[in-house]
Design a protein around this motif. Structure first.
Motif, PDB file in Angstrom:
ATOM      1  N   VAL A   1       0.796  -1.267  -0.053  1.00 41.14           N
ATOM      2  CA  VAL A   1       0.131   0.043   0.082  1.00 41.14           C
ATOM      3  C   VAL A   1       0.846   1.330   0.098  1.00 41.14           C
ATOM      4  CG1 VAL A   1      -1.997  -0.999   1.055  1.00 41.14           C
ATOM      5  CG2 VAL A   1      -0.285  -0.254   2.414  1.00 41.14           C
ATOM      6  N   PHE A   2       2.058   1.086   0.459  1.00 46.79           N
ATOM      7  CA  PHE A   2       2.947   2.244   0.459  1.00 46.79           C
ATOM      8  C   PHE A   2       4.229   1.790  -0.548  1.00 46.79           C
ATOM      9  CE2 PHE A   2       1.088   2.223   4.609  1.00 46.79           C
ATOM     10  CZ  PHE A   2       0.382   3.460   4.588  1.00 46.79           C
TER      11      PHE A   2
ATOM     12  N   ALA B   1      17.551   8.953  -0.121  1.00 48.27           N
ATOM     13  CA  ALA B   1      17.342   8.525   1.151  1.00 48.27           C
ATOM     14  C   ALA B   1      16.075   7.725   0.771  1.00 48.27           C
ATOM     15  CB  ALA B   1      17.124   9.792   2.134  1.00 48.27           C
ATOM     16  N   PRO B   2      16.012   6.783   1.816  1.00 46.53           N
ATOM     17  CA  PRO B   2      14.720   5.705   1.894  1.00 46.53           C
ATOM     18  C   PRO B   2      13.780   6.698   2.234  1.00 46.53           C
ATOM     19  CG  PRO B   2      16.519   4.702   3.186  1.00 46.53           C
ATOM     20  CD  PRO B   2      17.030   6.197   2.528  1.00 46.53           C
ATOM     21  N   HIS B   3      12.622   6.431   1.232  1.00 45.38           N
ATOM     22  CA  HIS B   3      11.623   7.426   1.577  1.00 45.38           C
ATOM     23  C   HIS B   3      10.125   6.449   0.724  1.00 45.38           C
ATOM     24  CE1 HIS B   3       9.549  11.360   2.257  1.00 45.38           C
ATOM     25  NE2 HIS B   3       8.956  11.281   0.769  1.00 45.38           N
ATOM     26  N   TRP B   4       8.952   6.769   1.500  1.00 44.14           N
ATOM     27  CA  TRP B   4       7.840   6.047   0.932  1.00 44.14           C
ATOM     28  C   TRP B   4       6.636   6.971   0.783  1.00 44.14           C
ATOM     29  CZ3 TRP B   4      11.302   4.247   3.982  1.00 44.14           C
ATOM     30  CH2 TRP B   4      11.938   2.647   3.547  1.00 44.14           C
ATOM     31  N   ARG B   5       5.692   6.680  -0.033  1.00 39.07           N
ATOM     32  CA  ARG B   5       4.404   7.314  -0.065  1.00 39.07           C
ATOM     33  C   ARG B   5       3.241   6.541  -0.166  1.00 39.07           C
ATOM     34  NH1 ARG B   5       3.052   7.370  -5.558  1.00 39.07           N
ATOM     35  NH2 ARG B   5       4.709   6.962  -6.828  1.00 39.07           N
ATOM     36  N   GLY B   6       2.262   7.225   0.214  1.00 42.40           N
ATOM     37  CA  GLY B   6       0.719   6.334  -0.062  1.00 42.40           C
ATOM     38  C   GLY B   6      -0.170   7.030   0.467  1.00 42.40           C
ATOM     39  N   GLN B   7      -1.503   6.231   0.573  1.00 41.47           N
ATOM     40  CA  GLN B   7      -2.612   6.896   1.225  1.00 41.47           C
ATOM     41  C   GLN B   7      -3.142   6.207   2.288  1.00 41.47           C
ATOM     42  OE1 GLN B   7      -4.768   7.687  -2.395  1.00 41.47           O
ATOM     43  NE2 GLN B   7      -4.075   9.739  -2.682  1.00 41.47           N
ATOM     44  N   MET B   8      -3.990   6.643   3.227  1.00 39.88           N
ATOM     45  CA  MET B   8      -4.608   6.087   4.081  1.00 39.88           C
ATOM     46  C   MET B   8      -5.950   6.507   4.038  1.00 39.88           C
ATOM     47  SD  MET B   8      -1.948   5.816   7.276  1.00 39.88           S
ATOM     48  CE  MET B   8      -1.764   7.478   7.350  1.00 39.88           C
TER      49      MET B   8
ATOM     50  N   PHE C   1      -9.379  -4.533   1.897  1.00 43.59           N
ATOM     51  CA  PHE C   1      -9.594  -4.741   0.278  1.00 43.59           C
ATOM     52  C   PHE C   1      -8.642  -3.780  -0.390  1.00 43.59           C
ATOM     53  CE2 PHE C   1     -13.890  -5.189   2.817  1.00 43.59           C
ATOM     54  CZ  PHE C   1     -14.048  -6.473   2.344  1.00 43.59           C
ATOM     55  N   GLY C   2      -7.508  -4.089   0.014  1.00 43.89           N
ATOM     56  CA  GLY C   2      -6.208  -3.312  -0.787  1.00 43.89           C
ATOM     57  C   GLY C   2      -6.185  -2.032  -0.323  1.00 43.89           C
ATOM     58  N   GLU C   3      -6.793  -1.158   0.594  1.00 45.30           N
ATOM     59  CA  GLU C   3      -6.622  -0.114   1.051  1.00 45.30           C
ATOM     60  C   GLU C   3      -6.229  -0.069   2.400  1.00 45.30           C
ATOM     61  OE1 GLU C   3      -9.773   2.109  -1.815  1.00 45.30           O
ATOM     62  OE2 GLU C   3     -10.377   1.463   0.151  1.00 45.30           O
ATOM     63  N   ALA C   4      -5.454   1.121   2.793  1.00 46.95           N
ATOM     64  CA  ALA C   4      -5.044   1.305   4.200  1.00 46.95           C
ATOM     65  C   ALA C   4      -5.901   2.006   4.942  1.00 46.95           C
ATOM     66  CB  ALA C   4      -3.510   1.819   4.208  1.00 46.95           C
TER      67      ALA C   4
END
Length: 288
Positions: free
Chosen positions: A216-217, A224-231, A254-257
């Motif tokens: 999900v992210f 630098a280590p970095h992640w993005r995503g949505q909740m 169902f695939g969503e955070a």
């Protein structure tokens, strides 16, 4: 918010038909697909369906009569009784009302006209089975009742259909770090309210991803280590964008955070350090 549910008893004739109806198992016991045309001559037949996986789907074409859907894990234990069942109707789901059934009593869970919205609805596994009753109509063509389901853990006393809006206690935060589908450190980039879905979508930037159940992210690139995503979170929680470094925890549905406990990271470090000193931390994580 759950629709108003009015309990009533199954008529004796319907119970007799239920006992007489033949059981049908899906081929993999995770998903089921069937047709109500087999009930055309006996429109009040009730068919038993058994699903024993942690997730799957149901698709009922040309609904007539009714289905009782028994959602149970393969391994029964005291912990299994604390599970919740979450269902997400497809955008085209029509043709039936969905109830909870227990000991012959029905409680309305989801009306036919509410299903195309595709919102997730949850209930405790101990509340009963799903009773899916076709709505009477002359033309049953192009009617399909369909949904995905998942069996999930939820906090005792909490409504499993929504993420909690109230701040978590220290013990709930520590437990969430051990048991959540995702745990990450980061900040809120933006919040978009979706009024029709009664949800807020939170965009986040993560400096550290401690754990995630599924992707999900995703990496955001850069040195630098970095992640993005949505909740997601219920709209009534009123999440707003702002500065701060948080520890995000939550569940994947169902695939969503979905956001759970989210203390400021400095507050988490304090309570985690205190739990370490007392020897009461439920699990160990690297806070460096």
């Amino acid at each position: 918010m759950r629709p108003e549910r009015t309990p009533y008893l199954l008529p004796p004739l319907l119970l007799l038909l239920l006992r007489a109806a033949a059981s049908q198992y899906s081929s993999d016991q995770c998903s089921w697909r069937g047709s109500g045309l087999t009930h055309e001559a006996h429109a009040r037949d009730v068919e038993q369906v058994y699903l024993r996986c942690s997730q799957g789907a149901l698709e009922w074409l040309y609904p007539t009569g009714a289905l009782i859907v028994n959602l149970r894990p393969n391994i029964l234990s005291p912990a299994a009784q604390r599970l919740a069942v979450c269902i997400k109707p497809s955008g085209e789901s029509r043709g039936a009302n969905i109830y909870l059934e227990k000991a012959g009593r029905l409680q309305l869970l989801l009306r036919e006209e509410e299903q195309p919205a595709g919102q997730v609805h949850c209930f405790g596994i101990e509340e009963g089975s799903l009773f899916i009753e076709a709505t009477p109509r002359q033309d049953i063509s192009r009617k399909i009742t369909a949904f995905q389901y998942e069996l999930v853990n939820h906090r005792p006393g909490a409504d499993p259909s929504t993420a909690p809006c109230q701040p978590c206690s220290d013990s709930e935060v520590l437990l969430a770090v051990c048991s959540s589908d995702f745990v990450a450190r980061g900040s809120i980039v933006g919040v978009q309210d979706e009024a029709e879905q009664h949800e807020s979508v939170i965009s986040v930037s993560l400096s550290r991803l401690i754990r995630q159940k599924s992707r999900v992210f995703v990496p955001a690139g850069g040195r630098a280590p970095h992640w993005r995503g949505q909740m997601r979170t219920p709209l009534e929680c009123g999440v707003k964008p702002g500065d701060g470094d948080f520890l995000f925890t939550g569940a994947v549905r169902f695939g969503e955070a979905w956001l759970g406990c989210a203390p400021r990271f400095k507050d988490f470090l304090r309570l985690y350090g205190e739990a370490l000193d007392r020897g009461t931390n439920p699990c160990h994580i690297d806070t460096a």
